[in-house]
Enzyme design. Structure first.
Site, PDB file in Angstrom:
ATOM      1  N   ASN A   7      68.912  18.051   2.818  1.00 33.32           N
ATOM      2  CA  ASN A   7      69.523  17.035   4.104  1.00 33.32           C
ATOM      3  C   ASN A   7      69.753  17.958   4.855  1.00 33.32           C
ATOM      4  OD1 ASN A   7      71.679  15.801   5.387  1.00 33.32           O
ATOM      5  ND2 ASN A   7      71.834  14.381   3.643  1.00 33.32           N
ATOM      6  N   ASP A   9      71.356  16.958   7.941  1.00 38.31           N
ATOM      7  CA  ASP A   9      72.275  16.346   8.900  1.00 38.31           C
ATOM      8  C   ASP A   9      73.121  17.491   9.491  1.00 38.31           C
ATOM      9  OD1 ASP A   9      71.444  13.604   8.060  1.00 38.31           O
ATOM     10  OD2 ASP A   9      73.123  13.716   6.702  1.00 38.31           O
ATOM     11  N   HIS A  10      73.524  18.301   9.085  1.00 44.34           N
ATOM     12  CA  HIS A  10      74.552  19.308   9.513  1.00 44.34           C
ATOM     13  C   HIS A  10      73.932  20.354  10.447  1.00 44.34           C
ATOM     14  CE1 HIS A  10      77.711  17.289   7.485  1.00 44.34           C
ATOM     15  NE2 HIS A  10      77.302  17.951   6.327  1.00 44.34           N
ATOM     16  N   ARG A  18      78.163  20.424  20.823  1.00 41.92           N
ATOM     17  CA  ARG A  18      78.051  20.902  22.150  1.00 41.92           C
ATOM     18  C   ARG A  18      77.265  19.984  23.116  1.00 41.92           C
ATOM     19  NH1 ARG A  18      77.730  27.008  24.291  1.00 41.92           N
ATOM     20  NH2 ARG A  18      80.048  26.653  23.505  1.00 41.92           N
ATOM     21  N   HIS A  52      70.685  11.277   7.288  1.00 38.93           N
ATOM     22  CA  HIS A  52      71.485   9.902   7.309  1.00 38.93           C
ATOM     23  C   HIS A  52      72.037   9.446   8.617  1.00 38.93           C
ATOM     24  CE1 HIS A  52      75.447   8.093   5.644  1.00 38.93           C
ATOM     25  NE2 HIS A  52      74.852   7.158   6.669  1.00 38.93           N
ATOM     26  N   ARG A  54      73.816   7.528  10.748  1.00 35.98           N
ATOM     27  CA  ARG A  54      75.041   6.922  10.578  1.00 35.98           C
ATOM     28  C   ARG A  54      75.236   5.837  11.737  1.00 35.98           C
ATOM     29  NH1 ARG A  54      78.899   9.392   7.003  1.00 35.98           N
ATOM     30  NH2 ARG A  54      80.320   7.842   7.826  1.00 35.98           N
ATOM     31  N   ARG A  58      77.018  10.354  14.398  1.00 35.97           N
ATOM     32  CA  ARG A  58      77.979  11.496  14.712  1.00 35.97           C
ATOM     33  C   ARG A  58      77.008  12.941  14.653  1.00 35.97           C
ATOM     34  NH1 ARG A  58      81.805  11.522   9.207  1.00 35.97           N
ATOM     35  NH2 ARG A  58      82.239   9.373  10.392  1.00 35.97           N
ATOM     36  N   HIS A  59      75.762  12.479  14.043  1.00 32.92           N
ATOM     37  CA  HIS A  59      74.965  13.837  13.762  1.00 32.92           C
ATOM     38  C   HIS A  59      73.584  13.436  14.118  1.00 32.92           C
ATOM     39  CE1 HIS A  59      74.768  12.159   9.587  1.00 32.92           C
ATOM     40  NE2 HIS A  59      76.064  12.897   9.557  1.00 32.92           N
ATOM     41  N   GLU A  79      68.776   8.022   4.457  1.00 33.78           N
ATOM     42  CA  GLU A  79      69.897   7.563   4.013  1.00 33.78           C
ATOM     43  C   GLU A  79      70.607   6.458   4.973  1.00 33.78           C
ATOM     44  OE1 GLU A  79      72.602  10.504   2.965  1.00 33.78           O
ATOM     45  OE2 GLU A  79      71.804  11.153   1.193  1.00 33.78           O
ATOM     46  N   THR A 109      82.689  12.720   5.439  1.00 32.92           N
ATOM     47  CA  THR A 109      80.993  12.692   4.500  1.00 32.92           C
ATOM     48  C   THR A 109      80.976  11.389   3.689  1.00 32.92           C
ATOM     49  OG1 THR A 109      79.313  13.732   3.571  1.00 32.92           O
ATOM     50  CG2 THR A 109      81.430  14.346   2.844  1.00 32.92           C
ATOM     51  N   THR A 110      79.969  11.196   3.183  1.00 38.46           N
ATOM     52  CA  THR A 110      79.949  10.011   2.185  1.00 38.46           C
ATOM     53  C   THR A 110      80.808  10.257   1.006  1.00 38.46           C
ATOM     54  OG1 THR A 110      77.610   9.254   2.993  1.00 38.46           O
ATOM     55  CG2 THR A 110      78.687   8.388   0.849  1.00 38.46           C
ATOM     56  N   GLU A 160      70.553   7.447  -7.161  1.00 43.01           N
ATOM     57  CA  GLU A 160      71.113   8.778  -7.059  1.00 43.01           C
ATOM     58  C   GLU A 160      72.360   8.772  -7.508  1.00 43.01           C
ATOM     59  OE1 GLU A 160      71.841  12.024  -3.479  1.00 43.01           O
ATOM     60  OE2 GLU A 160      70.021  10.612  -3.377  1.00 43.01           O
ATOM     61  N   HIS A 200      75.170  15.364  -3.812  1.00 41.33           N
ATOM     62  CA  HIS A 200      76.741  15.351  -3.269  1.00 41.33           C
ATOM     63  C   HIS A 200      77.436  16.383  -3.719  1.00 41.33           C
ATOM     64  CE1 HIS A 200      79.533  13.431  -0.201  1.00 41.33           C
ATOM     65  NE2 HIS A 200      80.341  14.048  -1.128  1.00 41.33           N
ATOM     66  N   GLY A 201      77.773  17.656  -3.117  1.00 43.78           N
ATOM     67  CA  GLY A 201      78.618  18.588  -3.564  1.00 43.78           C
ATOM     68  C   GLY A 201      77.829  19.813  -4.505  1.00 43.78           C
ATOM     69  N   GLY A 222      72.602  19.345   1.112  1.00 46.36           N
ATOM     70  CA  GLY A 222      72.495  19.528   2.623  1.00 46.36           C
ATOM     71  C   GLY A 222      73.449  20.728   2.606  1.00 46.36           C
ATOM     72  N   HIS A 223      74.726  20.413   2.787  1.00 45.72           N
ATOM     73  CA  HIS A 223      75.703  21.340   3.128  1.00 45.72           C
ATOM     74  C   HIS A 223      75.789  22.672   2.716  1.00 45.72           C
ATOM     75  CE1 HIS A 223      80.005  22.873   3.639  1.00 45.72           C
ATOM     76  NE2 HIS A 223      79.917  22.164   4.565  1.00 45.72           N
TER      77      HIS A 223
END
Length: 247
Positions: A7, A9-10, A18, A52, A54, A58-59, A79, A109-110, A160, A200-201, A222-223
């Site tokens: 993922n 996204d970040h 910025r 994702h 959204r 936001r990203h 997503e 986040t979700t 998932e 997730h996580g 992802g993160h």
């Protein structure tokens, strides 16, 4: 062999911090570029790219998603919230797969799985539309029996399992119970003919335990990978996660 969906996204989160007001999502001074990152992830062994889009943008932005569709050589997993606007977007984009997730503007986040039981007709309409278009649909759900049973009845080919509660409990006495819950859910999903993914996580610490969950087809991470990439570079971060997933 458990597959890895990265993922990204970040990467876009850093850019938007910025350049949110910039007229373009790439080029000139605008950086970093999520599409370039996706290509590097693929080169390091990622089996798919997840983003994702959204409602609040936001990203990831729409242009990012279209560029990914035209550029990457693996699979694009979108997503998305289960809304008419996102269904229309997915049908135009034609990603390889979509993952239906809950979405709230207030969340960072979700958080938590999609309530398929409480939103049966809305989810069914989305699954039916994706199936008709030949787009694989995954439902991002908690490892609860009613949610898994209904996912199978609605003919969603994938689920998932939401691993966030397990990840949050990793350093607490609840860890074993959350892992067992995921294990039971994965077995039930497999018995109902569903392809079982998880996400997730998930990180470099808990992955040795996560990969013991039976019948896992793919993990979407992802993160943790983006965070590790700050120190090692994205290609090494992806390679290390794949190694730990399939040690």
């Amino acid at each position: 062999m458990i597959l890895l969906g990265v993922n990204i996204d970040h990467c876009a989160t850093v850019r938007q911090a910025r350049y949110k007001q910039a007229p373009a999502t790439v080029g000139g001074a605008v950086e970093p570029d999520p599409v370039t990152l996706a290509i590097l992830c693929e080169r390091a062994g990622a089996d798919g790219i997840t983003v994702h889009l959204r409602e609040d943008r936001r990203h990831i932005q729409e242009r990012d998603v279209w560029r990914l569709r035209e550029t990457i050589s693996t699979r694009l997993n979108l997503e998305m919230a289960c809304t008419p606007a996102m269904i229309d977007f997915a049908l135009k984009l034609k990603p390889d797969s979509v993952c239906l997730v809950p979405e709230s503007r207030e969340e960072i986040t979700t958080e938590g799985g999609l309530d398929v039981v409480g939103n049966r007709e809305r989810v069914k309409a989305c699954v039916d539309a994706m199936n008709a278009a030949g787009i694989q649909t995954s439902l991002f759900i908690d490892a609860d029996e009613p949610q898994i049973e209904l996912a199978a009845k609605l003919r969603a080919p994938w689920i998932e399992l939401h691993t966030g509660a397990y990840a949050n409990a990793y350093f607490t006495p609840q860890r074993a119970a959350e892992l067992k819950r995921l294990t039971v859910g994965a077995i039930l999903g497999h018995e109902r003919g569903l392809i079982v993914n998880a996400g997730h996580g998930i990180n470099y610490v808990n992955i040795p335990e996560v990969r013991t969950i039976p019948h896992l087809h793919e993990l979407n991470i992802g993160h943790s990978i983006i965070s590790r990439a700050l120190f090692t570079g994205i290609e090494e971060a992806v390679r290390e996660m794949k190694t730990r997933m399939n040690a």
